[in-house]
Write a protein that holds these residues in place. Structure first.
Motif, mmCIF file in Angstrom:
data_model
loop_
_atom_site.group_PDB
_atom_site.id
_atom_site.type_symbol
_atom_site.label_atom_id
_atom_site.label_comp_id
_atom_site.label_asym_id
_atom_site.label_seq_id
_atom_site.Cartn_x
_atom_site.Cartn_y
_atom_site.Cartn_z
ATOM 1 N N THR A 2 9.892 -33.084 40.935
ATOM 2 C CA THR A 2 9.283 -33.357 39.766
ATOM 3 C C THR A 2 10.303 -34.369 38.882
ATOM 4 O O THR A 2 11.458 -34.528 39.167
ATOM 5 N N ARG A 3 9.462 -35.058 37.862
ATOM 6 C CA ARG A 3 10.152 -35.998 36.945
ATOM 7 C C ARG A 3 11.475 -35.293 36.224
ATOM 8 O O ARG A 3 12.478 -36.010 36.116
ATOM 9 N N ALA A 4 11.239 -34.084 35.878
ATOM 10 C CA ALA A 4 12.111 -33.298 35.116
ATOM 11 C C ALA A 4 13.324 -33.141 36.042
ATOM 12 O O ALA A 4 14.506 -33.033 35.547
ATOM 13 N N GLU A 5 13.268 -32.773 37.295
ATOM 14 C CA GLU A 5 14.215 -32.523 38.073
ATOM 15 C C GLU A 5 15.005 -33.926 38.413
ATOM 16 O O GLU A 5 16.309 -33.695 38.605
ATOM 17 N N LEU A 6 14.327 -35.015 38.587
ATOM 18 C CA LEU A 6 15.060 -36.169 38.939
ATOM 19 C C LEU A 6 15.825 -36.460 37.428
ATOM 20 O O LEU A 6 17.053 -36.926 37.658
ATOM 21 N N ILE A 7 15.225 -36.191 36.364
ATOM 22 C CA ILE A 7 15.902 -36.673 34.977
ATOM 23 C C ILE A 7 17.276 -35.673 34.797
ATOM 24 O O ILE A 7 18.596 -36.154 34.688
ATOM 25 N N ASN A 8 17.160 -34.397 35.500
ATOM 26 C CA ASN A 8 18.266 -33.419 35.278
ATOM 27 C C ASN A 8 19.321 -33.906 36.208
ATOM 28 O O ASN A 8 20.535 -33.957 36.134
ATOM 29 N N LYS A 9 19.080 -34.424 37.577
ATOM 30 C CA LYS A 9 19.910 -34.961 38.520
ATOM 31 C C LYS A 9 20.770 -36.228 38.189
ATOM 32 O O LYS A 9 21.769 -36.458 38.238
ATOM 33 N N ILE A 10 19.864 -37.065 37.360
ATOM 34 C CA ILE A 10 20.497 -38.276 36.584
ATOM 35 C C ILE A 10 21.318 -37.904 35.613
ATOM 36 O O ILE A 10 22.576 -38.531 35.438
ATOM 37 N N LYS A 11 21.048 -37.062 34.685
ATOM 38 C CA LYS A 11 21.927 -36.504 33.640
ATOM 39 C C LYS A 11 23.032 -36.115 34.085
ATOM 40 O O LYS A 11 24.147 -36.318 33.722
ATOM 41 N N HIS A 12 23.208 -35.248 35.054
ATOM 42 C CA HIS A 12 24.250 -34.530 35.773
ATOM 43 C C HIS A 12 25.126 -35.651 36.412
ATOM 44 O O HIS A 12 26.562 -35.556 36.263
ATOM 45 N N ARG A 13 24.614 -36.764 37.117
ATOM 46 C CA ARG A 13 25.639 -37.573 37.605
ATOM 47 C C ARG A 13 26.196 -38.567 36.572
ATOM 48 O O ARG A 13 27.265 -38.838 36.442
ATOM 49 N N LYS A 14 25.564 -38.801 35.580
ATOM 50 C CA LYS A 14 25.969 -39.493 34.315
ATOM 51 C C LYS A 14 27.006 -38.921 33.811
ATOM 52 O O LYS A 14 28.154 -39.509 33.188
ATOM 53 N N LYS A 15 26.946 -37.622 33.571
ATOM 54 C CA LYS A 15 27.925 -36.659 33.125
ATOM 55 C C LYS A 15 29.305 -36.853 34.077
ATOM 56 O O LYS A 15 30.363 -36.671 33.392
ATOM 57 N N GLU A 16 29.099 -36.505 35.270
ATOM 58 C CA GLU A 16 30.038 -36.632 36.340
ATOM 59 C C GLU A 16 30.938 -37.926 35.942
ATOM 60 O O GLU A 16 32.032 -37.904 36.116
ATOM 61 N N LEU A 17 30.248 -39.033 35.835
ATOM 62 C CA LEU A 17 30.991 -40.315 35.636
ATOM 63 C C LEU A 17 31.383 -40.401 34.472
ATOM 64 O O LEU A 17 32.129 -41.371 33.913
ATOM 65 N N ASN A 18 30.982 -39.798 33.484
ATOM 66 C CA ASN A 18 31.266 -40.108 31.889
ATOM 67 C C ASN A 18 30.984 -41.399 31.433
ATOM 68 O O ASN A 18 31.707 -42.267 31.020
ATOM 69 N N ILE A 19 29.693 -41.693 31.635
ATOM 70 C CA ILE A 19 28.985 -42.693 31.318
ATOM 71 C C ILE A 19 28.332 -42.780 30.061
ATOM 72 O O ILE A 19 27.419 -41.711 30.134
ATOM 73 N N THR A 20 28.250 -43.346 29.031
ATOM 74 C CA THR A 20 27.489 -43.088 27.869
ATOM 75 C C THR A 20 26.300 -43.907 28.039
ATOM 76 O O THR A 20 25.978 -44.712 28.969
ATOM 77 N N MET A 21 25.370 -43.389 27.349
ATOM 78 C CA MET A 21 24.066 -44.071 27.082
ATOM 79 C C MET A 21 23.895 -45.565 26.958
ATOM 80 O O MET A 21 23.384 -46.613 27.840
ATOM 81 N N GLU A 22 24.635 -46.004 25.995
ATOM 82 C CA GLU A 22 24.962 -47.664 25.650
ATOM 83 C C GLU A 22 25.477 -48.049 26.798
ATOM 84 O O GLU A 22 24.849 -49.178 27.315
ATOM 85 N N ASN A 23 26.520 -47.645 27.447
ATOM 86 C CA ASN A 23 27.162 -48.401 28.823
ATOM 87 C C ASN A 23 26.183 -48.293 29.840
ATOM 88 O O ASN A 23 26.063 -49.226 30.766
ATOM 89 N N LEU A 24 25.310 -47.220 29.941
ATOM 90 C CA LEU A 24 24.370 -47.454 31.174
ATOM 91 C C LEU A 24 23.228 -48.274 30.844
ATOM 92 O O LEU A 24 22.711 -48.798 31.761
ATOM 93 N N ALA A 25 22.743 -48.416 29.636
ATOM 94 C CA ALA A 25 22.047 -49.511 29.243
ATOM 95 C C ALA A 25 22.367 -50.806 29.491
ATOM 96 O O ALA A 25 21.639 -51.660 30.110
ATOM 97 N N LYS A 26 23.517 -51.107 29.250
ATOM 98 C CA LYS A 26 24.125 -52.330 29.602
ATOM 99 C C LYS A 26 24.307 -52.592 30.876
ATOM 100 O O LYS A 26 23.935 -53.689 31.538
ATOM 101 N N LEU A 27 24.906 -51.529 31.699
ATOM 102 C CA LEU A 27 25.212 -51.989 33.083
ATOM 103 C C LEU A 27 23.869 -51.934 33.975
ATOM 104 O O LEU A 27 23.844 -52.763 34.858
ATOM 105 N N SER A 28 22.802 -51.465 33.718
ATOM 106 C CA SER A 28 21.640 -51.366 34.265
ATOM 107 C C SER A 28 20.620 -52.408 33.717
ATOM 108 O O SER A 28 19.470 -52.518 34.253
ATOM 109 N N ASP A 29 21.025 -52.875 32.522
ATOM 110 C CA ASP A 29 20.109 -54.206 32.001
ATOM 111 C C ASP A 29 18.886 -53.692 31.442
ATOM 112 O O ASP A 29 17.841 -54.099 31.810
ATOM 113 N N ILE A 30 19.034 -52.484 30.919
ATOM 114 C CA ILE A 30 17.762 -51.819 30.370
ATOM 115 C C ILE A 30 18.006 -51.505 28.885
ATOM 116 O O ILE A 30 19.033 -51.368 28.505
#
Length: 126
Positions: A2-30
């Motif tokens: 499900t979309r919710a499961e994917l989002i949770n996996k992505i949130k978990h990975r983001k936390k593991e990498l200690n990457i902020t939303m702002e930096n994720l936005a900049k690095l992914s050009d979103i």
């Protein structure tokens, strides 16, 4: 999956990498609005999901395709090369460019600083 499961996996990975939303936005050009919509579970383009998962070393299903250590090492190398290129560009302008062996040593030292030194918390800063 499900979309919710994917989002949770992505949130978990983001936390593991200690990457902020702002930096994720900049690095992914979103844009931040788009990124926030995605994490809220709203519809976004598949290309948006692809950009997010690529930065985090995941596939479309949120499965790891690049290990955390390899992903961190890759990012450290990219940042180290960028930092050394700044030094080299300035030195070259002053006709004092460095030898390749010196450049390689500088890249290695920067990589180590980004992975385990005083700058490790700045690895994902865009």
């Amino acid at each position: 999956m499900t979309r919710a499961e994917l989002i949770n996996k992505i949130k978990h990975r983001k936390k593991e990498l200690n990457i902020t939303m702002e930096n994720l936005a900049k690095l992914s050009d979103i844009g931040m609005r788009t990124l926030n919509r995605f994490f809220a579970g709203d519809d976004v383009k598949l290309s948006t999901v692809e950009k997010i998962t690529n930065i985090l070393g995941l596939d479309f299903a949120g499965n790891e395709i690049i290990s955390l250590n390899k992903l961190k090492a890759k990012r450290a190398k990219e940042k180290a090369i960028f930092m050394v290129s700044l030094v080299q560009s300035t030195s070259a302008l002053e006709m004092q460019g460095l030898e390749k062996s010196s450049i390689d040593k500088m890249i290695y030292k920067f990589e180590q600083e980004f992975l385990s030194g005083q700058y490790k918390d700045r690895l994902w800063v865009a």
